[in-house]
Design an enzyme around this catalytic site. Structure first.
Site, mmCIF file in Angstrom:
data_model
loop_
_atom_site.group_PDB
_atom_site.id
_atom_site.type_symbol
_atom_site.label_atom_id
_atom_site.label_comp_id
_atom_site.label_asym_id
_atom_site.label_seq_id
_atom_site.Cartn_x
_atom_site.Cartn_y
_atom_site.Cartn_z
ATOM 1 N N CYS B 94 0.743 -0.798 0.110
ATOM 2 C CA CYS B 94 0.622 0.009 -0.104
ATOM 3 C C CYS B 94 0.973 1.105 0.375
ATOM 4 C CB CYS B 94 -1.077 -0.065 1.087
ATOM 5 S SG CYS B 94 -2.089 -1.822 1.385
ATOM 6 N N HIS B 385 -9.621 1.970 -1.488
ATOM 7 C CA HIS B 385 -7.968 1.819 -1.083
ATOM 8 C C HIS B 385 -7.800 0.693 -2.121
ATOM 9 C CE1 HIS B 385 -4.350 1.227 -0.038
ATOM 10 N NE2 HIS B 385 -5.074 0.538 1.013
ATOM 11 N N CYS B 416 0.029 3.423 5.449
ATOM 12 C CA CYS B 416 1.203 1.862 6.487
ATOM 13 C C CYS B 416 -0.014 1.062 5.122
ATOM 14 C CB CYS B 416 -0.314 1.266 7.568
ATOM 15 S SG CYS B 416 -1.900 1.379 7.039
#
Lengths: 296, 430
Positions: B94, B385, B416
């Site tokens: 990510c 996301h 994160c």
């Protein structure tokens, strides 16, 4: 165009049923002396199927984008063409007609999310040394705006056993591609630069048929192609058209008129070569054009 | 010996993303290449880059088909950019999107390139499915076989069970736990309440909806296919509605994490245009923000020593120390909402005396932040996301926020990532 006989459709014509009707009613058609149907088929409210468009892009070497490839639009108008040709008032038997040329103009980029109004009509019967040609025209509108126009020229051949080597069936093309061998290309003043080499698998015709709806038996299997006079299954002409444009996509202007002639059939499987040249236009180096394309 | 290039500013000129879709939603038919190309072409159109050769395009995807090994380069070739623009793929879970921004900014700072595009894309809908290990090994063996008999033997070794495909799972390789299960542990450890998580989630939806309504994303996003806003956005959600959802991660009494306060699987792509100040000025392009600095940290989550998504809690203090800044020196904080509890646990860690002393080796905690400066235009809980696209979304959003705030304003980005990593960066308004 107020005097045009417009027939509104409430759904896309079903090609298999039309093909069957065309075969059954092929005898007794009037030929070049008869008049073309004067009506125009119109199918409004067409939402584009994104999954099908994705599959179309994949099989033609393209990538799904927000705007559609110009060659996707005749895929949408194709069932209307078939319905016109299957109509009893159409003077030529659809079985045996060969797609020999195609012209299309994209007036502005068309978004995949846009709802379309499709229409199709027949016009322009002309004599040809091997019979007669007829144009099946198509038009795509968004609201009242004409965004795309296309013209598919089909050859209806008068009986000539010596030349009966390629027999198309259905309203589709005869599967021929703009074929020019390297040496031949040079002779004819066409570009000789090899831009790409494509290995076309045996199942290409079936894959393209599945996304385009053009399930002409000459494209599907060797056996069905042989029955119609071809040594093997042949690629859809409109596939070669789309594949060439996809190869040049992002290098050629989106808004353009494209003219294509289908010269010889591309047998499947085979390896074909795209020859062409991207030339800068006078306006600047940003919008080159493909000046010639050939497959061997 | 030629002069060494002097470090110079790398600035954010702007960004473009496509609205994010829900998995198997509006972009179900779109591949990573399709979405990345769309986001890239939107950026090219916005800043008049058609036919321009950029210094580089760096992007990546977390869930990637093996055939997409050159994903970014393929997207460049399919875009309106000059085909001589180099490109490469980068992957840091990510953190991918933000890491590409760091890479491009660093090259600009060093004078290696004048301008570049950073970005990322992910599709949870068009995820790769691989053949199982047994089948893969048998096929490799058959391919390497020298005789037909050996080939037959290799293929005969395939067992019915080998035919089951392997689909990607949102689970850590080393622990077998899903990211949500890991985070549920962290949430419990830090005593993050259900109510606080639902409040953060509701605020994310309301803030993002307000930003779309106000036209904030008009020059940051380009509609794609049938989507003109983020598909997962729920403007009318509320703390009350969110409170009705059952927990999906963690077990029993203390379970607090629901589908409402966790990010959904999403599809989408985002890009950011970075350049030197000169390059932007020559083209009369805006300069939104200066890229100041970045830091990447990793934690040992495998032993259970630290929570999987807690690495930003370590990266930020290091970055602040290097820049001589305090946590309170920022006008905007963009903390990626992998889960509402991730944001809250990170903030709690920065407020904790114990964490500062035992984990960071600091005399005092970083302290608390002004929560009205956090994710003011929403974040991943509302937008969705698509893993590698999140960094680009956040950087472009923050750069525009800082530009509106004025020169010298500062923003902190914290993201994160799977694998126990955290990527953080500082931008300064121009």
């Amino acid at each position: 165009m107020t005097d045009v006989d417009v027939r509104l459709l409430d759904g896309p014509p079903r090609i298999p049923a039309l093909l069957a009707r065309a075969v059954v009613t092929s005898r007794g058609r009037t030929g070049a002396d008869g008049a073309l149907p004067s009506h125009r088929l119109v199918l409004p409210g067409v939402e584009q199927d994104l999954a099908r468009l994705r599959d179309y892009c994949e099989v033609t070497g393209d990538v799904l984008g927000d705007t559609v490839p110009a060659t996707w639009l005749p895929v949408l108008t194709f069932p209307l063409q078939v319905q016109l040709m299957a109509d009893r008032s159409f003077p030529f038997p659809m079985v045996g007609m060969v797609h020999v040329a195609n012209t299309m103009t994209l007036h502005r980029p068309v978004r995949a999310a846009e709802t379309l109004v499709l229409s199709s009509w027949a016009e322009n019967v002309r004599p040809h040394r091997r019979g007669s040609t007829v144009d099946l025209c198509g038009e795509v509108r968004v609201g009242d705006e004409v965004v795309w126009e296309g013209r598919s020229t089909y050859l209806a051949r008068t009986s000539s056993p010596q030349e009966a080597t390629s027999v198309g069936q259905g309203g589709s093309d005869g599967g021929a591609a703009p074929e020019v061998a390297g040496a031949e290309a040079e002779d004819r003043g066409l570009p000789t630069t090899e831009m790409a080499r494509w290995r076309l698998p045996a199942g290409l015709g079936r894959r393209y048929a599945a996304v385009s709806g053009d399930a002409n038996p000459i494209h599907l299997t060797g056996l069905t192609a042989k029955a119609l006079g071809f040594p093997r299954a042949i690629a859809h002409g409109m596939w070669t058209h789309a594949r060439v444009l996809a190869a040049a996509r992002s290098r050629v202007p989106e808004v353009a008129t494209v003219e294509v002639q289908f010269v010889k059939p591309v047998l499947l499987p085979s390896t074909v070569v795209l020859r062409g040249e991207l030339q800068a236009t006078a306006a600047g180096s940003r919008s080159p054009t493909v000046t010639g394309a050939g497959c061997t | 010996m030629p002069d060494q290039p002097t470090p110079r500013d790398a600035v954010v000129v702007g960004g473009n993303r496509i609205p994010f879709g829900r998995a198997n939603g509006a972009y179900a038919a779109a591949s990573n290449q399709a979405m990345l190309t769309a986001a890239l072409d939107g950026l090219v159109a916005r800043f008049g880059l058609a036919g321009e050769r950029m210094g580089e395009v760096a992007a990546g995807a977390v869930l990637k088909h093996s055939r997409d090994f050159n994903l970014t380069r393929e997207a460049v070739l399919g875009s309106a950019l000059d085909p001589t623009t180099p490109a490469y793929d980068l992957q840091q879970a990510c953190g991918t999107g933000l890491e590409t921004v760091i890479q491009v900014a660093n090259k600009i700072t060093l004078g290696q390139i004048e301008a570049g595009i950073a970005g990322g894309v992910d599709s949870a809908s068009d995820a790769p499915i691989a053949v199982g290990e047994g089948l893969r090994k048998a096929l490799l063996k058959a391919g390497a076989a020298k005789t037909p008999l050996d080939r037959v033997k290799a293929l005969a070794g395939i067992r019915p069970g080998d035919l089951a495909p392997e689909t990607p799972r949102n689970a850590e390789v080393r622990t077998g736990l899903s990211m949500g299960e890991h985070q549920a542990r962290t949430a419990k450890e830090w005593g993050i309440t259900r109510e606080a998580q639902d409040e953060l989630a509701a605020a994310s939806h309301h803030n993002l909806a307000a930003a779309w309504d106000a036209g904030f994303f008009d020059d940051l996003a380009t509609g794609f296919l049938r989507l003109s806003r983020d598909e997962g956005l729920r403007p009318d959600t509320s703390v009350e509605k969110l409170a009705t959802l059952s927990p999906v991660f963690g077990k029993g009494e203390g379970a607090t994490m629901t589908a409402g306060n966790s990010t959904p699987l999403s599809d989408g792509a985002a890009t950011v245009l970075l350049s030197s100040r000169e390059w932007a000025q020559e083209r009369h392009l805006p300069v939104l923000a200066r890229f100041v600095d970045a830091e990447v940290a990793a934690v040992d989550y495998v032993s259970g020593d630290e929570g999987l998504l807690m690495a930003p809690a370590y990266a930020v203090p290091r970055l602040l120390a290097r820049q001589g800044m305090s946590l309170q020196d920022f006008d905007h904080y963009e903390i990626h909402e992998a889960f509402a509890s991730t944001v809250l646990a990170t903030l709690a860690a920065w407020e904790s005396e114990e964490f500062a002393r035992d984990r960071l080796g600091l005399d005092a905690p970083l302290g608390s932040i002004d929560r009205s400066r956090l994710n003011v235009h929403g974040s991943s809980l509302a937008a969705g996301h698509p893993f590698a696209a999140t960094g680009g979304r956040i950087v472009a959003t923050l750069a525009k926020l800082l530009h509106e705030k004025g020169p010298g304003s500062r923003g902190l980005v914290s993201i994160c990532a799977a694998g126990g990593q955290g990527v953080v960066a500082i931008l300064e308004g121009c």
